[in-house]
Design an enzyme around this catalytic site. Structure first.
Site, mmCIF file in Angstrom:
data_model
loop_
_atom_site.group_PDB
_atom_site.id
_atom_site.type_symbol
_atom_site.label_atom_id
_atom_site.label_comp_id
_atom_site.label_asym_id
_atom_site.label_seq_id
_atom_site.Cartn_x
_atom_site.Cartn_y
_atom_site.Cartn_z
ATOM 1 N N GLY A 56 -0.942 -9.399 4.133
ATOM 2 C CA GLY A 56 -1.989 -10.521 3.872
ATOM 3 C C GLY A 56 -3.160 -10.050 4.865
ATOM 4 O O GLY A 56 -3.878 -11.103 5.114
ATOM 5 N N TRP A 58 -5.903 -8.711 3.740
ATOM 6 C CA TRP A 58 -7.020 -8.853 2.938
ATOM 7 C C TRP A 58 -7.411 -10.226 2.748
ATOM 8 O O TRP A 58 -8.556 -10.641 2.752
ATOM 9 C CB TRP A 58 -6.853 -8.189 1.459
ATOM 10 C CG TRP A 58 -7.119 -6.635 1.652
ATOM 11 C CD1 TRP A 58 -6.927 -5.833 2.449
ATOM 12 C CD2 TRP A 58 -7.601 -5.818 0.581
ATOM 13 N NE1 TRP A 58 -7.351 -4.579 2.506
ATOM 14 C CE2 TRP A 58 -7.654 -4.413 0.963
ATOM 15 C CE3 TRP A 58 -7.855 -6.220 -0.724
ATOM 16 C CZ2 TRP A 58 -8.048 -3.639 0.137
ATOM 17 C CZ3 TRP A 58 -8.347 -5.109 -1.506
ATOM 18 C CH2 TRP A 58 -8.475 -3.633 -1.079
ATOM 19 N N ASP A 76 2.535 -11.202 -3.910
ATOM 20 C CA ASP A 76 3.039 -9.892 -3.304
ATOM 21 C C ASP A 76 4.632 -9.882 -3.834
ATOM 22 O O ASP A 76 5.130 -11.010 -3.734
ATOM 23 C CB ASP A 76 2.745 -9.497 -1.779
ATOM 24 C CG ASP A 76 3.194 -7.927 -1.515
ATOM 25 O OD1 ASP A 76 2.321 -7.330 -1.637
ATOM 26 O OD2 ASP A 76 4.231 -7.635 -1.588
ATOM 27 N N ASP A 92 6.429 -10.474 -8.701
ATOM 28 C CA ASP A 92 6.036 -9.017 -9.260
ATOM 29 C C ASP A 92 4.881 -9.354 -10.094
ATOM 30 O O ASP A 92 4.885 -10.010 -10.927
ATOM 31 C CB ASP A 92 7.235 -8.695 -9.858
ATOM 32 C CG ASP A 92 6.798 -7.013 -10.477
ATOM 33 O OD1 ASP A 92 5.710 -6.491 -10.533
ATOM 34 O OD2 ASP A 92 7.869 -6.541 -10.696
ATOM 35 N N ASP A 117 -4.752 -4.137 -4.014
ATOM 36 C CA ASP A 117 -4.402 -3.057 -2.826
ATOM 37 C C ASP A 117 -2.888 -2.825 -3.115
ATOM 38 O O ASP A 117 -2.399 -2.196 -2.069
ATOM 39 C CB ASP A 117 -4.735 -3.826 -1.470
ATOM 40 C CG ASP A 117 -4.745 -2.723 -0.570
ATOM 41 O OD1 ASP A 117 -4.815 -1.314 -0.718
ATOM 42 O OD2 ASP A 117 -4.318 -2.883 0.790
ATOM 43 N N LYS A 157 -7.345 -0.418 -5.699
ATOM 44 C CA LYS A 157 -6.995 1.035 -5.395
ATOM 45 C C LYS A 157 -6.465 1.845 -6.096
ATOM 46 O O LYS A 157 -5.502 1.345 -6.914
ATOM 47 C CB LYS A 157 -6.088 0.579 -3.944
ATOM 48 C CG LYS A 157 -5.434 2.199 -3.486
ATOM 49 C CD LYS A 157 -4.829 1.726 -1.981
ATOM 50 C CE LYS A 157 -3.440 1.193 -2.191
ATOM 51 N NZ LYS A 157 -2.896 0.907 -1.000
#
Ligand SMILES: C[S@@+](CC[C@H](N)C(=O)[O-])C[C@H]1O[C@@H](n2cnc3c(N)ncnc32)[C@H](O)[C@@H]1O
Length: 848
Positions: A56, A58, A76, A92, A117, A157
């Site tokens: 967490g 970010w 997440d 998911d 990310d 990312k």
């Protein structure tokens, strides 16, 4: 840069500590901070979705940075501890449920920014990791396209792998600006990279294939790798900072040795694999078993197969040879057999062995001769250049023998080689006239050299000879050039030419001159070779033998005249022939003084001769002999007595003539000039000259006098010849003309300049021609390009202006280059300038 370690301790870097300090849940917080610092998307966002947000950090950064009352949704797989002002849930992101949950939280709103990310559970195989990552990115993008507002930002990312570029391409289809960046807090060892996609295009309909991993990451056929290069020149392995090399998913690769034998590309196997295995599978591989048992499969081969990556060139060759052998044993088609097959199909009659050898020999010969030709051409080009240079220095090309014998013996009849054997070449180079018979040439022809049946080899030999001859001539030319140097000349003259004034007159001299020409003279009998050896090349039409008294033919014929008949002792006293050397005559007879230096040298020699003549007079001061001797002609005077042998005289005349046909006579003293004037105007006759010879100086008794006295006498007690003003003026004028000639260096510099100008012009012409023939250029372009060329060449030619330097301060009285002045300069003396002005002023006043 220090390499960051990826182990546990390596992770505890400054960002980790900083994150701890600042209360961020992960060091990843700084990545977002840095990205936002660069692109500033958080401040402008009201709604942010953080995909794969656990733990967490970010979300923490977003909550800090975004405006008040912003909506932040974090999702997440892993649970996220609650964060103030942040909605988090566990899901998911690849599932529909996750999508619906987000929709549920957002209701009708749209997100300004979607962050991703996510990283799948890494640590299995690299290829799997990177692919999963790319797939996850595509899933996150799918969500982003659903929730992002038009113009919104997607930050994700990605790993640099083979899927990186397809991903970028997809991003570019959906966003106006796509930037890939690696924030400083991201470890260098990590293959991760962040892509910031701004300006979401929000298309109404998106092609589902654009977000389908199967189509996006579809494998494209790659160019065939150069495995041979890989094997023989293995490149240094790069660190896997940016991920593994494409296609190399497994570190250690092994293949059955039988595969290596079977394959059509053994190099590829050697380049790609680590080991050739002999291990048999459970079912058993017959080929491998046979291979294992083969005696060709030596221990060395087995060792080589164990680790292909450590092998060198030699070992690879060994393996390849082994493969070929085994293939032969197994009955695989080899190149050889293929060749045989091909030969069987196309029946070509084998070439006759002899013919083949001949052909090969011919080829070798051709090769050899073309090589020699090339060398010769190069040499000739060099020589040609030298000749051009010489020409620029006002030297005739024949001085180096270029005209006498053209390339490849063009002028066979003038072959210098034949002359050189008799030593005549040197004489020709010295400029003496001689008739060269072709006798020697014929003799050489008879002996096979340069004969009509010349073979290629011989012609090459001739070519070489020509080269050597040219070299020799060139050397001689250089020597001659050096000789023309005044100092060199004077030195040499002092050493060698002690009596050259009497050359060709006295018996000794005559002999020596005959000796000199021995090689040229020839008798009429050319039958026997032996005789031919003795035959000189110069043919004397007058075959009367030389007089026994040692006089030259010319002198003998002169004294054989009726007028001398009955005079006794004439011949005996001929030894004193030089006693009547008159100073004026000598001066007038001093020939070939074409340069001032030579003139000086002649003057020195003249002095010397005069002294010797006086000594001779002293020795034989017999009046009678003197009078007799006085009537003898001096061979080097320009006057030729009417009764002389005309042919002989003509020959001598010829010797005295310059190349342009003018007589090679120079008058360099005022006395000689006076005498010449007097003779020309008829004030004096030859008789007067002889008469003048009878004076006190001619009849001095010097017997028993010491040398020093004689030397002194020679210097001071001598006849003073009258000098007229006109003659003195004429000599002065002549010397002025000599002095006005540019010095050698100046002449050379001018010639060089001229040569360079010619070269430049030639270049310019070539370039202009090329431009003119260039079909790609229009006429206008051609004209302007040529104009430019001409302009540029003109600019080059501009010389720096002459710098005027005052002869003041450190430059006062400075004979050389003034201090700190480069290029051309002119020294001016202000005082002298003033004085000159004053003088002109005064002169003007006076004239009024
Ligand atoms: C590097 S962490 C993210 C760190 C995070 N940005 C932060 O600042 O704390 C990657 C996360 O992606 C999550 N993840 C991986 N696959 C996922 C998936 N399919 N759905 C949701 N999350 C996933 C992992 O559970 C992991 O927590």
């Amino acid at each position: 840069m220090a390499i960051q370690k990826k182990n546990g301790k390596g992770r505890l870097d400054k960002w980790y500590k900083l994150a701890k300090e600042k209360g961020y849940r992960a060091r990843a917080a700084f990545k977002l901070i840095q990205l936002n610092k660069k692109y500033g998307f958080l401040e402008k966002s009201k709604v942010v979705i953080d995909l794969c947000a656990a733990p967490g950090s970010w979300c923490q950064v977003a909550a800090e940075t975004m405006p008040q009352n912003s909506i932040i949704i974090g999702v997440d797989l892993a649970p996220i501890k609650p964060i103030n002002k942040v909605i988090t849930f566990q899901s998911d992101i690849t599932t529909e449920k996750c999508r619906q949950t987000i929709r549920g939280h957002l209701k009708t709103w749209k997100a300004d920014t979607v962050l991703h990310d996510g990283a799948p559970n890494v640590g299995t195989a690299w290829v799997q990791d990177s692919f999963n990552q790319a797939e996850l990115v595509l899933h996150s993008l799918k969500l982003a396209t659903e929730f992002l507002i038009e113009g919104g930002t997607f930050v994700t990312k990605v790993f640099r792998s083979k899927d990186y570029n397809p991903l970028l391409w997809v991003f570019k289809q959906l966003f106006t600006k796509v930037d890939a960046t690696k924030p400083p807090s991201s470890r260098n060892v990590s293959a991760e990279i962040f892509v910031v996609c701004r300006g979401f295009k929000a298309p109404k309909r998106i092609d589902p294939r654009l977000l389908d991993p199967r189509t996006v990451f579809e494998d494209l056929a790659e160019p065939t790798p150069n495995n041979e290069a890989k094997v023989y020149n293995p490149e240094i392995k790069k660190r896997k900072r940016d991920g593994y090399e494409d296609g190399e998913y497994i570190q250690f690769k092994e293949i059955a040795a039988s595969e290596f034998i079977n394959t059509v590309d053994p190099i590829a196997i050697l380049g790609q694999y680590n080991k050739l295995s002999f291990d048999q599978s459970i079912n058993g591989d017959v080929a491998l078993a046979a291979l294992d048992k083969l005696p060709e499969t030596t221990e060395e081969i087995r060792n080589c197969c164990l680790d292909l990556k450590v092998l060198g060139r030699k070992e690879f060759k060994l393996l390849l040879k082994w493969r070929l052998k085994v293939r032969e044993i197994f009955g695989f088609p080899s190149k050889k057999s293929a060749k045989v097959l091909a030969e069987e199909v196309a029946v070509v009659e084998p070439m006759d062995e002899e013919l083949q050898i001949q052909e090969e020999l011919q080829k070798i010969n051709e090769k050899e001769s073309s090589k020699k030709k090339r060398e010769r051409r190069r040499e000739n080009e060099k020589k040609q250049k030298d000749i051009v240079r010489m020409q620029m220095n006002m030297t005739a090309p024949m001085d180096i023998g270029a005209e006498q014998d053209g390339p490849r013996g063009e002028g066979e009849m003038f072959r210098l080689k034949t002359v050189d054997k008799t030593g005549a070449l040197a004489k020709i180079a010295k400029g003496k006239m001689a008739i060269i018979t072709d006798l020697e040439a014929r003799r050489n022809h008879d002996s096979g050299i340069g004969s009509s049946g010349e073979t290629d080899d011989e012609s090459d030999e001739d070519g070489d000879r020509l080269e050597t001859e040219l070299d020799q001539l060139y050397d001689r030319y250089k020597e001659r050039k050096a000789e023309s140097d005044a100092k060199y000349c004077a030195k040499k003259a002092r050493k060698e030419h002690k009596d050259d004034e009497w050359e060709g007159v006295s018996a000794d001299e005559n002999e020596s001159s005959d000796e000199e020409l021995e090689g040229f003279e020839s008798s009429s009998d050319e039958d026997s070779d032996e005789e031919a050896d003795e035959k000189p090349l110069l043919w004397d039409l007058d075959d009367t033998p030389s007089e026994a008294n040692g006089l030259s033919k010319r002198a003998s014929s002169f004294f054989n005249q009726d007028i001398f008949k009955g005079i006794e002792g004439l011949i005996e006293e001929d030894e004193d022939e030089n006693m009547w050397e008159d100073e004026a005559e000598t001066s007038a007879a001093d020939k070939a003084a074409t340069t001032t230096a030579e003139a000086k040298q002649k003057a020195n020699q003249k002095q010397k001769r005069k002294r010797e003549a006086e000594a001779l007079i002293a020795e034989g001061s017999d009046d009678e002999s003197a009078s007799k001797a006085a009537t003898k002609p001096k061979p080097k005077t320009k006057k030729v007595d009417e009764d002389d042998d005309w042919e002989e005289a003509e020959k001598q005349e010829q010797e005295k003539r310059k190349k342009d046909g003018r007589l090679d006579i120079d008058i360099i003293t005022a006395e000689a000039m006076t005498l010449a004037h007097q003779l020309a105007s008829g004030q004096k006759t030859t008789h007067d000259l002889i008469d003048d010879g009878f004076n006190k100086h001619a009849l001095k008794d010097r017997d028993g006098l010491p040398d020093w006295f004689l030397d002194d006498e020679g210097k001071h007690d001598r006849a003073h010849k009258p000098i007229s003003k006109a003659a003195a003026d004429a000599i002065k004028e002549k010397l002025r003309a000599y002095n006005a000639r540019p010095i050698k260096k100046v002449a050379e510099a001018r010639a060089r300049k001229k040569f360079k100008q010619a070269q430049r012009l030639e270049k310019l012409k070539k370039k202009a021609d090329m431009l003119a023939t260039d079909e790609g250029l229009s006429e206008k372009d051609k004209a302007s390009s040529i104009q430019k060329l001409i302009g540029a060449s003109k600019k080059k030619g501009k010389r720096n202006p002459i710098k005027v330097v005052k002869a003041q301060g450190s430059n006062r009285g400075n004979a050389g280059r003034p201090h700190g002045v480069k290029g051309r300069y002119k020294m001016v003396d202000p005082r002298m300038k003033k004085e000159l002005r004053a003088m002109t002023r005064i002169a003007k006043k006076k004239s009024r």
